[in-house]
Design a protein around this motif. Structure first.
Motif, short mmCIF file in Angstrom:
data_model
loop_
_atom_site.label_atom_id
_atom_site.label_comp_id
_atom_site.label_asym_id
_atom_site.label_seq_id
_atom_site.Cartn_x
_atom_site.Cartn_y
_atom_site.Cartn_z
N LEU A 14 -12.48 7.88 17.27
CA LEU A 14 -11.86 7.38 16.06
C LEU A 14 -11.13 8.55 15.41
O LEU A 14 -11.74 9.57 15.08
N ALA A 15 -9.81 8.42 15.27
CA ALA A 15 -9.00 9.44 14.61
C ALA A 15 -8.51 8.88 13.27
O ALA A 15 -8.10 7.71 13.20
N VAL A 16 -8.55 9.70 12.24
CA VAL A 16 -8.14 9.29 10.90
C VAL A 16 -6.95 10.16 10.49
O VAL A 16 -7.08 11.38 10.42
N LEU A 31 -17.94 4.24 -10.48
CA LEU A 31 -18.18 5.46 -9.71
C LEU A 31 -17.29 5.50 -8.48
O LEU A 31 -16.87 4.47 -7.96
N ARG A 32 -17.01 6.70 -7.99
CA ARG A 32 -16.17 6.89 -6.81
C ARG A 32 -17.01 7.56 -5.72
O ARG A 32 -17.77 8.49 -5.97
N ILE A 33 -16.86 7.07 -4.49
CA ILE A 33 -17.61 7.63 -3.36
C ILE A 33 -16.97 8.94 -2.92
O ILE A 33 -15.75 9.02 -2.75
N THR A 34 -17.79 9.96 -2.73
CA THR A 34 -17.28 11.25 -2.27
C THR A 34 -17.50 11.47 -0.78
O THR A 34 -16.69 12.12 -0.13
N CYS A 35 -18.59 10.95 -0.22
CA CYS A 35 -18.82 11.05 1.22
C CYS A 35 -19.94 10.11 1.64
O CYS A 35 -20.70 9.61 0.79
N THR A 36 -20.06 9.87 2.94
CA THR A 36 -21.11 9.01 3.49
C THR A 36 -21.71 9.66 4.72
O THR A 36 -21.14 10.60 5.28
N GLY A 87 -11.59 9.88 2.74
CA GLY A 87 -13.01 10.19 2.79
C GLY A 87 -13.52 10.08 4.20
O GLY A 87 -12.81 10.37 5.17
N THR A 88 -14.76 9.64 4.33
CA THR A 88 -15.42 9.61 5.63
C THR A 88 -15.43 8.20 6.22
O THR A 88 -15.48 7.21 5.50
N VAL A 89 -15.41 8.15 7.56
CA VAL A 89 -15.55 6.90 8.30
C VAL A 89 -16.62 7.12 9.36
O VAL A 89 -16.58 8.11 10.09
N ARG A 90 -17.58 6.19 9.44
CA ARG A 90 -18.70 6.34 10.36
C ARG A 90 -18.78 5.16 11.34
O ARG A 90 -18.42 4.04 11.00
#
Length: 806
Positions: A307-309, A76-81, A21-24
């Motif tokens: 930041l690389a994922v 519930l599951r997180i889809t994005c932030t 998913g996303t990392v901020r």
């Protein structure tokens, strides 16, 4: 340590901090907000010290992340932030199309984010993209239902609903209230979201034929860059609506970011960070940072870092100036096969998992480095007792690599490759290194059913080898020479161990057999030592005892067997596991065993009596790795659930707690006895209720009921506060279930309802529950009394008739 192990507790663990998913970035560039299934983990990049959280009655547990946003029990599951420009708001979208907004405090170290509001977006499919505009007052939500919605966060309303041709994959706000949307099939739509605009959809760009992976607004301009998996980038002007350029990047691009120098940085399937001049797509520099695909890259201007994922859920922090890796965080271990403690102080731990890299952890800070070398999953890592800076690893790529741990600073180290061994025709499943350095050797087993012996005599003469990162490491290293090879089993060989004297090797295989092999250390040759048969399923692990001629083996038949090596006979069969036993080790001078099975259960056994001292639910799935430190004060387990748990022997701590409880119980009983002997019944009742001891309270009330003064019980209950009354009611419910103690319960309840006003009684938490619990048993007691009264009346009548007849 010689005392038997009775109890172990989790002291430290490596948990999942990112599962996709996303990392901020946070506002100060010191923290990351990463998605972990149904919660957001907050990772502190500056404070490397571990965080201790009290989760066990004996020990605090060490966690890697600072804290968690959300409820881990949420289904519930997180889809994005998304985080706004000022980074004081965090938006989290869930798979039920609900968005939660959290307020991020200025100092997250002292105050945790709070839930500000929640709203349902009315999308009909999961939200895949969240994007703020530059001012932070507008939010765009892109969904798999092909719709983008624009929200005015100040007025808390949806202002636009924009239907597109396919699944939304990227969104960016342009200048002058423009919105650019990228879709899964490669289309780009330009929308005018100005209030009162006559036409919302103003243009379509068909510059790409594949997934739009990123849209970037060039600072201080009206230009938007689109990146795609079709290996190109396109540059568009949002005001004139023209396509300025379409340039080749020669790689399927997954993500991009614009640095403070105005250049474009991209990542993709090659695992390389590349810097481009936007106008000409000229490649300025590149650096490989991962052997796997990189899914995302983001730039933080405050800390001047990237930041690389990676596709393997690893978070990699890069310095902007030289693209040097400054920090690596393993987000999630898919499946861990082996763990090994390194260094004389056991300050580092090597981990082999379902990836080609070896994960090297600092055991104190839980910081990690990814060591590339193998090309497939690493199945086993082992270190010799005579040199804890050496490490041997084997892999599904059929190779073995010898490494040396080199400390680069007080808290940092790396692994330098020394030698490679090739020769197995299939996966190398397990390794073992000799216990003595006099004639050092390495033994390996494989799915090709063979055992090989490798001499390590020339290891000390090895010099550093210049390594080309772009080439296969195994091909570049000097090769070990195999001194002896034998066909070991009829099926795959699972495990291997070497005796303390280095005279014997034991192997176990899927053919249900344990085999012994003699070693001639002068000639470095193997010889047949015998066969131990008895298991009814494949053998998972074998271990020699250090101080006796014993061998332990475990199997898929759910048993552990203890063997006499000299007589080659089974001394003992230990049963108790309910599924396949994968790992076993000796402990406490060979008087105990620790075993682990395919259900994640750890058991501690006393060999002499075959008694199970303790059963621990350590993991949620198979345990593939079980090891111990030198003084046996800690054990390390890891497995399919991706968790690494360090267990500490808390037998002594538990004994102290139990002794303290017994001492307190004796003191409390003595105090109660003293109060009763002094006929201080009211004080005794308050004491018993404060300690929540129902039997003591029962004894006190019995004593009060037997007093000559009937008002004694009533006056004692009047002295109680509402909390004590509530505890007394709970006791009454229990007493009322038994016919022997029910009179006491009925009398106490009678006194309570006559002393406390009905309104206060009903307002007590759980009051209705107490009454509902009392009624059925009270009715049963009344029925019993009615029957007894009838029986007495009948008996009296019969007795009078008999006397009159006489």
């Amino acid at each position: 340590m010689t005392e038997p192990i009775k109890e172990i507790a989790a002291a430290r663990s490596v948990e999942a901090v990112y599962t996709g998913g996303t990392v901020r970035w946070s506002a100060n560039g010191q923290k990351l907000f990463s998605t972990c299934t149904n919660v957001v983990r907050v990772i502190d990049l500056e404070d490397n010290s571990a965080r201790f959280v009290k989760i066990d009655k004996f020990l605090p547990k060490t966690e890697f992340f600072s804290y968690t946003i959300g409820d881990s029990e949420d289904e519930l599951r997180i889809t994005c932030t998304a985080v706004d420009k000022n980074r004081n708001r965090l938006l989290v979208a869930y798979n039920n199309q609900v968005i939660r907004e959290y307020t991020i405090p200025l100092d997250p170290s002292t105050t945790k984010p709070e839930l500000a509001r929640t709203w349902k977006t009315m999308h009909t499919a999961p939200i895949l993209v969240l994007e703020f505009n530059e001012e932070g007052n507008l939010l765009a939500t892109g969904s798999a239902d092909h719709v983008v919605k624009v929200w005015n966060l100040v007025e808390q309303q949806c202002t636009h609903t924009l239907k597109g041709p396919s699944v939304v994959s990227a969104v960016v706000f342009g200048k002058n209230e423009k919105l650019v949307v990228g879709y899964l099939e490669g289309q780009l739509h330009l929308y005018n979201i100005m209030k009162g605009a006559p036409k919302k959809h103003v243009n379509t760009w068909n510059s790409h034929n594949s997934h739009i992976t990123a849209l970037l607004q060039v600072p201080d301009s009206r230009v938007v860059i689109a990146l795609s998996r079709d290996q190109t980038m396109s540059i568009h002007e949002t005001e004139t609506q023209e396509t300025l350029r379409v340039l080749p990047l020669y790689e399927s691009i997954e993500s991009g970011a614009i640095g403070h120098n105005g250049n474009l940085f991209t990542v993709g399937e090659e695992g390389v960070v590349k810097e481009w001049i936007i106008e000409t797509a000229k490649l300025i520099r590149k650096k490989r940072i991962s052997s796997a695909q990189i899914d995302d890259i983001s730039y933080d201007v405050v800390s001047n870092r990237f930041l690389a994922v990676s596709a393997e859920q690893n978070l990699i922090i890069l310095d902007f100036e030289n693209l040097k890796i400054t920090r690596q965080i393993v987000g999630f271990h898919d499946e861990i096969y082996s763990c090994c403690l390194l260094d004389k102080n056991e300050g580092f731990m090597a981990v082999g998992s379902n990836t080609s890299e070896i994960r090297l952890y600092n055991t104190k800070t839980l910081d990690c480095q990814l060591i590339r070398g193998h090309t497939e999953s690493v199945l086993s890592v082992v270190s010799p007792s005579w040199d804890t800076t050496l490490l041997a690893s084997c892999s599904k790529d059929n190779s073995i690599i010898i490494w040396r741990l080199v400390t680069t600073s007080e808290d940092s180290a790396t692994l330098i490759p020394l030698l490679a061994a090739t020769g197995h025709a299939n996966t190398v499943t397990a390794l073992a290194i000799s216990n003595s350095a006099k004639a050092p050797f390495l033994a390996s087993v494989s799915s090709d059913c063979t055992i090989k012996l490798w001499g390590l005599g020339d290891l000390g003469k090895m010099k550093d080898v210049k390594i080309d990162a772009e080439r296969d490491l195994v091909e570049q290293l000097p090769k070990l020479t195999c001194s002896s090879t034998m066909v070991a089993h009829g099926k795959d060989v699972n495990c291997i161990d070497i005796s303390e004297s280095d005279a014997l090797i034991a192997t176990g295989g899927m053919d249900k057999l344990v085999k012994l092999w003699q070693i001639d250390t002068h000639k470095m040759q193997l010889g047949i030592g015998g066969t131990l048969s008895g298991h009814r399923r494949g053998v998972g692990d074998v271990k020699f005892a250090k101080h006796s001629h014993k061998l332990a083996s475990c199997s898929g038949d759910m048993t552990i067997r203890i063997w006499n090596i000299a007589e080659k006979s089974c001394l003992q069969t230990i049963s108790g596991h309910s599924c396949a036993v994968f790992r076993v080790i000796f402990a406490r001078n060979d008087t105990q065993l620790v075993s682990a099975d395919s259900a994640g259960i750890i058991k501690i056994w006393t060999i002499k009596t075959a008694d199970c001292e303790s059963t621990i639910e350590g993991h949620t799935d198979k345990i593939w790795s079980l090891s111990k430190n030198r003084d046996e004060s800690e054990f390390v387990t890891a497995g399919t659930d991706g968790r690494i748990v360090v267990w500490k022997d808390v037998t002594e701590e538990k004994q102290k707690i139990e002794d303290e409880k017994r001492r307190e119980a004796i003191e409390q009983d003595q105090t109660l006895t003293n109060l009763l002997s002094q006929k201080r019944y009211s004080d005794a009742l308050i004491f018993a209720l404060t300690l929540a001891k129902p039997f003591c309270a029962f004894k006190v009330i019995n004593a009060l009921m037997s007093e000559d003064s009937p008002e004694e019980l009533s006056s004692s209950i009047r002295r109680l506060d509402m909390r004590q009354i509530e505890v007394l009611l709970q006791f009454c419910v229990k007493w009322n279930t038994n016919s022997r103690s029910s009179p006491v319960a009925q009398r106490v309840f009678y006194e309570i309802i006559h002393i406390i006003e009905p309104d206060r009684l009903v307002s007590m938490p759980g009051a209705y529950g107490y009454i509902e619990s009392l009624l059925p048993y009270t009715q049963r007691h009344m029925d019993r009394l009615d029957r007894a009264k009838q029986d007495v009346s009948l008996f009296d009548f019969v007795w009078r008739q008999m006397r009159s007849a006489v």
